[in-house]
Every structure is written in C-alpha cells, then in structure tokens.
Design an enzyme around this catalytic site. Structure first.
Site, PDB file in Angstrom:
ATOM      1  N   VAL A  10       0.861  -1.183   0.000  1.00  0.00           N
ATOM      2  CA  VAL A  10       0.000   0.000   0.000  1.00  0.00           C
ATOM      3  C   VAL A  10       0.897   1.233   0.000  1.00  0.00           C
ATOM      4  O   VAL A  10       2.011   1.213   0.526  1.00  0.00           O
ATOM      5  CB  VAL A  10      -0.960   0.041   1.210  1.00  0.00           C
ATOM      6  CG1 VAL A  10      -2.026  -1.039   1.093  1.00  0.00           C
ATOM      7  CG2 VAL A  10      -0.217  -0.078   2.521  1.00  0.00           C
ATOM      8  N   SER A  11       0.382   2.310  -0.603  1.00  0.00           N
ATOM      9  CA  SER A  11       1.178   3.525  -0.729  1.00  0.00           C
ATOM     10  C   SER A  11       1.211   4.359   0.539  1.00  0.00           C
ATOM     11  O   SER A  11       2.190   5.040   0.823  1.00  0.00           O
ATOM     12  CB  SER A  11       0.655   4.394  -1.878  1.00  0.00           C
ATOM     13  OG  SER A  11       0.744   3.691  -3.088  1.00  0.00           O
ATOM     14  N   THR A  12       0.111   4.356   1.288  1.00  0.00           N
ATOM     15  CA  THR A  12       0.050   5.178   2.507  1.00  0.00           C
ATOM     16  C   THR A  12      -0.442   4.344   3.676  1.00  0.00           C
ATOM     17  O   THR A  12      -1.157   3.366   3.509  1.00  0.00           O
ATOM     18  CB  THR A  12      -0.904   6.377   2.330  1.00  0.00           C
ATOM     19  OG1 THR A  12      -2.232   5.889   2.133  1.00  0.00           O
ATOM     20  CG2 THR A  12      -0.498   7.252   1.149  1.00  0.00           C
ATOM     21  N   GLN A  16      -5.091   3.130   4.112  1.00  0.00           N
ATOM     22  CA  GLN A  16      -4.958   1.858   3.402  1.00  0.00           C
ATOM     23  C   GLN A  16      -4.346   0.811   4.323  1.00  0.00           C
ATOM     24  O   GLN A  16      -3.588   1.131   5.224  1.00  0.00           O
ATOM     25  CB  GLN A  16      -4.061   2.030   2.164  1.00  0.00           C
ATOM     26  CG  GLN A  16      -4.642   2.947   1.110  1.00  0.00           C
ATOM     27  CD  GLN A  16      -3.709   3.071  -0.085  1.00  0.00           C
ATOM     28  OE1 GLN A  16      -2.506   3.089   0.057  1.00  0.00           O
ATOM     29  NE2 GLN A  16      -4.283   3.158  -1.269  1.00  0.00           N
TER      30      GLN A  16
END
Length: 199
Positions: A10-12, A16
């Site tokens: 996940v990016s953040t 997320q």
C-alpha cells in the site's frame, strides 16, 4: 501444489491496509491447494519506487532466487509496480527463475500457457510504449531544431576556456580546475586537447 509467496503493498498508512489484499490471496491459495510459505508486505511505499526502496519486494525476490518459492501471488499488477516496463522486467526475472506469477484481478498465472501468452502481450506492449516515447522525443527534438532552438548544453564562455587553459598551463589538477571553473571534466579535456593541437 505450489509453494507460494504473497506480496502486498500500500502507498500510505493513513487510509490503506494490506490486510484486505492478504485475505484475498490467502483464500485463493487455500482454494487452489497451494502452501503459503511467506508473506511480504511493503507498507507506505509507492509502486514507482525501485527494488532498492522496497525491502519486502527485495526479500521476496531473494526468496525466489533461493528457490524457496514456486510462485508469487499479488492482487493486482499495480501492487508490483506502476510502469509497464518495470512490471515486465520483474515478471521476466521471475520467469528466468522458473517462478510463476499469479495476478488475482486478471486471473493471470504465468505457470500456464494462457498466462505466459498474457505475459508476452505485456512485453510487447512495454516495447511499444518505449518506441512511442522514443518517437515522441525525436519528433520534439526535430521541431525544436526547425524552430532554431539550440539543443544540448550551452557553450562555455571564451573567458572560461581561457581560464581553464591558464590553469592547465600552471599544472593545476583537473578536478581542482573543475571546482574552480564549475565546468564538467569533458570541457577541461576538450580544452586540453585543443591546446595540444595548437602547440
């Protein structure tokens, strides 16, 4: 059945979580009769980052090199990477290691003939994308030339070249000349060659 490594990202951290991805992949592995031997999670890391900035991806690929896994599973291709060339490179690396890749949302499994076909189509699309970028770059350069724009680095002022020549004549080390004149080493070498030709 296969020994599978799950890879999630996940990016953040804020809104997320990797948990939903893991649940979906665990269910798939159980239904397919595979054994999950490892789970790798990169949290808070963009898919545009390379392997050196994604420790879990690096660890997963090392496990593949050590033959600890037969297959890698992800929920979607964008979990592995954001650019098509990067994705194709990763998939090719796994293929060279004889490690399959399963992508849940595409139902793509590179250990099957249909999955390999899809992978080859991806490779062709990546090559097509590279050719398009190259063509756009060449067209842009051609248009700039027609408009009379000067391409490349700006010329070094004659005064700077004279200073470089004087410093070379005084046997000043090249790296010091580069610092003093704030030019690249290639400029200094060119001035030195010109001096040798006119000597």
């Amino acid at each position: 059945m296969a020994k599978v490594a799950l890879y999630v990202r996940v990016s953040t951290h804020k809104d997320q979580t990797v948990e939903n991805q893991l649940i979906a992949l665990r269910e798939w592995a159980r239904a397919a009769g595979h054994t999950i031997v490892a789970e790798f999670a990169d949290e808070g890391i963009s898919g545009t980052k390379g392997r050196d900035k994604r420790p879990a991806l690096d660890a997963m690929l090392q496990a593949a090199v050590r033959r600890q896994v037969d297959m890698v599973a992800v929920t979607a291709l964008d979990r592995l990477g954001r650019s098509l060339p990067h994705l194709v490179q990763l998939a090719a690396e796994l293929e060279a290691l004889r490690v399959g890749l399963f992508v849940r949302n595409l139902a793509m499994d590179t250990s099957t003939p249909a999955g390999r076909l899809m992978f080859n189509v991806m490779g062709s699309l990546a090559e097509f994308e590279r050719e398009l970028i190259r063509e756009r770059t060449l067209l842009g350069l051609d248009r700039a030339r027609r408009q009379g724009k000067r391409l490349g680095r700006p010329p070094v002022p004659a005064e700077t070249e004279r200073r470089i020549a004087a410093l070379l004549g005084a046997k000043t080390p090249i790296n010091r000349i580069a610092r003093l004149t704030r030019v690249s080493m290639s400029v200094i070498y060119r001035v030195r060659e010109n001096m040798a030709c006119t000597a």
